[in-house]
Design an enzyme around this catalytic site. Structure first.
Site, PDB file in Angstrom:
ATOM      1  N   GLY A 234     -29.376 -16.337  -7.688  1.00  0.00           N
ATOM      2  CA  GLY A 234     -29.422 -16.510  -9.132  1.00  0.00           C
ATOM      3  C   GLY A 234     -28.335 -15.695  -9.822  1.00  0.00           C
ATOM      4  O   GLY A 234     -28.123 -15.815 -11.017  1.00  0.00           O
TER       5      GLY A 234
ATOM      6  N   GLU B  92       0.376  -3.775 -16.618  1.00  0.00           N
ATOM      7  CA  GLU B  92      -0.903  -4.453 -16.397  1.00  0.00           C
ATOM      8  C   GLU B  92      -2.028  -3.908 -17.269  1.00  0.00           C
ATOM      9  O   GLU B  92      -3.066  -4.542 -17.433  1.00  0.00           O
ATOM     10  CB  GLU B  92      -1.291  -4.352 -14.912  1.00  0.00           C
ATOM     11  CG  GLU B  92      -1.692  -2.979 -14.406  1.00  0.00           C
ATOM     12  CD  GLU B  92      -0.516  -2.072 -14.036  1.00  0.00           C
ATOM     13  OE1 GLU B  92       0.626  -2.361 -14.464  1.00  0.00           O
ATOM     14  OE2 GLU B  92      -0.742  -1.070 -13.338  1.00  0.00           O
TER      15      GLU B  92
ATOM     16  N   CYS C 261       5.512   2.036 -11.290  1.00  0.00           N
ATOM     17  CA  CYS C 261       5.183   3.459 -11.137  1.00  0.00           C
ATOM     18  C   CYS C 261       5.581   3.964  -9.739  1.00  0.00           C
ATOM     19  O   CYS C 261       6.762   4.002  -9.436  1.00  0.00           O
ATOM     20  CB  CYS C 261       3.706   3.693 -11.429  1.00  0.00           C
ATOM     21  SG  CYS C 261       3.369   5.411 -11.806  1.00  0.00           S
ATOM     22  N   TYR C 262       4.631   4.287  -8.867  1.00  0.00           N
ATOM     23  CA  TYR C 262       5.014   4.720  -7.517  1.00  0.00           C
ATOM     24  C   TYR C 262       5.921   3.683  -6.860  1.00  0.00           C
ATOM     25  O   TYR C 262       6.891   4.022  -6.177  1.00  0.00           O
ATOM     26  CB  TYR C 262       3.761   4.942  -6.646  1.00  0.00           C
ATOM     27  CG  TYR C 262       4.110   5.369  -5.238  1.00  0.00           C
ATOM     28  CD1 TYR C 262       4.346   6.704  -4.933  1.00  0.00           C
ATOM     29  CD2 TYR C 262       4.229   4.427  -4.215  1.00  0.00           C
ATOM     30  CE1 TYR C 262       4.694   7.102  -3.652  1.00  0.00           C
ATOM     31  CE2 TYR C 262       4.579   4.811  -2.926  1.00  0.00           C
ATOM     32  CZ  TYR C 262       4.811   6.149  -2.658  1.00  0.00           C
ATOM     33  OH  TYR C 262       5.156   6.534  -1.388  1.00  0.00           O
TER      34      TYR C 262
ATOM     35  N   LYS D 185     -13.789 -12.127 -10.331  1.00  0.00           N
ATOM     36  CA  LYS D 185     -15.024 -12.438 -11.068  1.00  0.00           C
ATOM     37  C   LYS D 185     -14.770 -13.345 -12.277  1.00  0.00           C
ATOM     38  O   LYS D 185     -15.516 -14.294 -12.519  1.00  0.00           O
ATOM     39  CB  LYS D 185     -15.656 -11.123 -11.541  1.00  0.00           C
ATOM     40  CG  LYS D 185     -17.078 -11.248 -11.988  1.00  0.00           C
ATOM     41  CD  LYS D 185     -17.967 -11.255 -10.769  1.00  0.00           C
ATOM     42  CE  LYS D 185     -19.426 -11.192 -11.089  1.00  0.00           C
ATOM     43  NZ  LYS D 185     -20.211 -11.012  -9.856  1.00  0.00           N
TER      44      LYS D 185
ATOM     45  N   GLY E   7       0.581   4.230  -7.069  1.00  0.00           N
ATOM     46  CA  GLY E   7      -0.192   4.886  -6.014  1.00  0.00           C
ATOM     47  C   GLY E   7      -0.362   6.348  -6.346  1.00  0.00           C
ATOM     48  O   GLY E   7       0.360   6.886  -7.194  1.00  0.00           O
TER      49      GLY E   7
ATOM     50  N   HIS F 151       2.938   1.123 -16.881  1.00  0.00           N
ATOM     51  CA  HIS F 151       2.000   0.138 -16.312  1.00  0.00           C
ATOM     52  C   HIS F 151       1.850  -1.078 -17.234  1.00  0.00           C
ATOM     53  O   HIS F 151       1.042  -1.042 -18.165  1.00  0.00           O
ATOM     54  CB  HIS F 151       0.632   0.791 -16.098  1.00  0.00           C
ATOM     55  CG  HIS F 151       0.636   1.789 -15.000  1.00  0.00           C
ATOM     56  ND1 HIS F 151       0.445   1.450 -13.687  1.00  0.00           N
ATOM     57  CD2 HIS F 151       0.847   3.133 -15.011  1.00  0.00           C
ATOM     58  CE1 HIS F 151       0.514   2.528 -12.928  1.00  0.00           C
ATOM     59  NE2 HIS F 151       0.769   3.564 -13.709  1.00  0.00           N
TER      60      HIS F 151
ATOM     61  N   ASP G 226     -22.230 -15.132  -8.603  1.00  0.00           N
ATOM     62  CA  ASP G 226     -21.446 -15.585  -7.448  1.00  0.00           C
ATOM     63  C   ASP G 226     -22.180 -16.657  -6.646  1.00  0.00           C
ATOM     64  O   ASP G 226     -21.616 -17.705  -6.324  1.00  0.00           O
ATOM     65  CB  ASP G 226     -21.086 -14.403  -6.537  1.00  0.00           C
ATOM     66  CG  ASP G 226     -20.329 -13.322  -7.279  1.00  0.00           C
ATOM     67  OD1 ASP G 226     -19.788 -13.637  -8.356  1.00  0.00           O
ATOM     68  OD2 ASP G 226     -20.275 -12.183  -6.799  1.00  0.00           O
TER      69      ASP G 226
END
Ligand code: XMP
Length: 510
Positions: A224, A171, A82-83, A366, A55, A169, A227
């Site tokens: 189109g 990730e 982290c935070y 996504k 954060g 981090h 999603d």
């Protein structure tokens, strides 16, 4: 079947969604919840583990986000990043202070490979750091399990209580083996089974939609885009001919786009309605030059066309929307139904008489939506389609829109896309397109002087579309594109490449 759940508790870090995606990549279902979520709600969800994000705050600041200390007493494994690591340290009786040396970027670290998080991984590797504060004194029961030159507690662990913290981090791609560290937390500490796959998601979602819809009718506005296309494919599996898709062809789409959408869906056992509304849109846009007016007109017109078609169908029980998980997280609501306008303007549902909204993709990121689309047999060109603004080519023709300009832009844009694909750059450039500027300039072709349009090419790389870099497309590709466009498309005698990032520019030109 209920999936095992990991909760990502969001403290406002820029990587909150990235953490959640990484967890999902490890085949573990997770949800991002705000840090203010009451403990009772967290407990009721029965998570197998909790991850605190980073954060922007410092734990010392007055309005720093806090967490109920009882969270650590629930017996659920927690990983603070982290935070999140600072907060864990401070809440449990350790001390955090400003680091004498601030670390930012790739940093060599050494690891205690006896720790469950790093077991079987190299003892030395690179991690991604970004912090001003650090854990000066660990809480009782914790040991330091990773160090860098300037950070004696790059990771801390209390294996008995299954509490872990990382200053870096995991990730972020720059952290070597970062995903492996998260995987160890999920599988070896939280005892995840890995029950989250797109196959199981689509089976259970199809089942759920069938139960929910019964013999009702479902209506979907198909744009189109990725999603709405995947949403249509999933719904067609679930309810077949009780699904009606209305595809409004605004006449502002790219070359062949309307036909491609129709081809992908026309064969399915659904009611597919393609409305050719090009003339309507063009006549409303005649003489309009202001970008915001264009957007507004297109939004309104879209709703009107949709409304006329929807009325023809008669009673609709469910309105389906291709809302995806980032839309939900960004709305900050966690679980409220978010009405996403497929065209970013107006919004659809007010006028259609329906009973309920269904959003079958609302839990997916996504990349998961794409995977699901492929699993459901959608063609790659639909699944990997780059984002395309609702107002379409209208905002890529500067100034007034005419059928002639549309035709020029469509051909030029198609050549650009073709050459990008031929160079194998489709997946490495996030969005690329041609823009027909209103500018005309002097040129020479053959023996004659010309006075024709300047075309701009735009290509960007970005992860969030909020900021973007201009894409470094090789000169050789640009050269081929330029030659082909000037030779094959009339009325263009000059081509420029846009080398501004966002900010200060936007991705689109209007
Ligand atoms: P900008 O131009 O704001 O674009 O940097 C960011 C992203 O949003 C897309 N975009 C739109 N999408 N309706 C849409 O559905 C719009 O009016 C619109 N304007 C921009 C743009 O293509 C890019 O991906």
């Amino acid at each position: 079947m209920q999936n095992q759940l990991v909760i990502v508790l969001d403290f406002g870090g820029q990587y909150n969604q990235l953490i959640a995606r990484r967890v999902r990549e490890c085949s573990v279902y997770c949800e991002v919840l705000p840090y203010t979520t009451p403990l009772a709600e967290i407990r009721a969800k029965n998570p197998i583990g909790i991850i605190f994000t980073g954060g922007p705050n410092s734990v010392f600041s007055e309005d720093a986000p806090k967490v109920d200390p009882s969270l650590f007493e629930m017996g659920i494994p927690v990983l603070g990043l982290c935070y999140g690591c600072h907060l864990m340290a401070q809440t449990l009786g350790g001390a955090v202070s400003p680091a004498p040396t601030r670390e930012f970027g790739k940093t060599p670290a050494s690891f205690d490979t006896a720790c469950a998080l790093f077991c079987g991984l190299p003892e030395e590797s690179i991690v991604w750091m970004s912090h001003n504060d650090f854990v000066q004194t660990m809480p009782p029961g914790f040991a330091s399990v990773a160090q860098t030159e300037d950070c004696p507690v790059a990771a801390m662990a209390n294996p008995e209580r299954r509490l872990y913290g990382m200053q870096f981090h995991p990730e972020v791609n720059h952290t070597q083996n970062g995903v492996e560290m998260l995987r160890r937390f999920l599988y070896d500490v939280c005892e995840a089974k890995g029950d989250w796959t797109m196959g199981s998601y689509s089976r259970s979602t199809i089942q759920r939609i069938r139960e929910q819809v019964g013999d009702g009718r479902v209506l979907l506005a198909l744009s189109g885009g990725v999603d709405s296309s995947v949403c249509a494919a999933l719904l067609s599996e679930a309810v077949g001919s009780r699904l009606t898709c209305i595809f409004v062809d605004t006449g502002l789409m790219r070359k062949n786009e309307g036909d491609e959408v129709e081809q992908a869906f026309a064969k399915k056992n659904i009611q597919f309605i393609r409305v050719d509304a090009a003339e309507r849109f063009l006549s409303r846009l005649k003489d309009v030059t202001d970008p915001e007016r264009k957007r507004k007109i297109i939004g309104e017109e879209f709703i009107r066309v949709f409304e006329v078609e929807a009325k023809k169908i008669g009673r609709v029980d469910f309105l389906a929307q291709g809302t995806i998980y980032p839309d939900i997280i960004e709305s900050g609501t966690g679980n409220a139904a978010v009405i996403k306008s497929h065209h970013n303007v107006g919004g659809l549902p007010d006028f259609v008489d329906f009973r309920e909204i269904i959003e079958p993709l609302r839990l997916l990121f996504k990349d998961e939506v794409r995977q699901l689309g492929l699993d459901l047999g959608l063609p790659e060109y639909l699944v990997w389609r780059q984002p395309f603004p609702g107002p379409g080519l209208a905002v890529r023709i500067l100034g007034e829109i005419t059928p002639e300009k549309l035709a020029i832009l469509r051909e030029a844009d198609a050549i650009f896309r073709e050459e990008i694909a031929r160079a194998g750059l489709e997946r490495s450039i996030s969005q690329y397109f041609a823009v027909l500027t209103g500018m005309r300039s002097v040129g020479v072709m053959g023996d004659g002087r010309t006075y024709d349009y300047t075309l701009a090419l735009r290509g960007v790389t970005t992860t969030d579309f909020m900021t973007a870099d201009w894409a470094h497309i090789p000169y050789s590709v640009l050269e081929t594109v330029s030659t082909r466009i000037v030779n094959e498309v009339g009325h263009i005698n000059r081509i420029v490449y846009d080398i501004t990032s966002k900010p200060p520019a936007t991705i689109e030109w209007e």
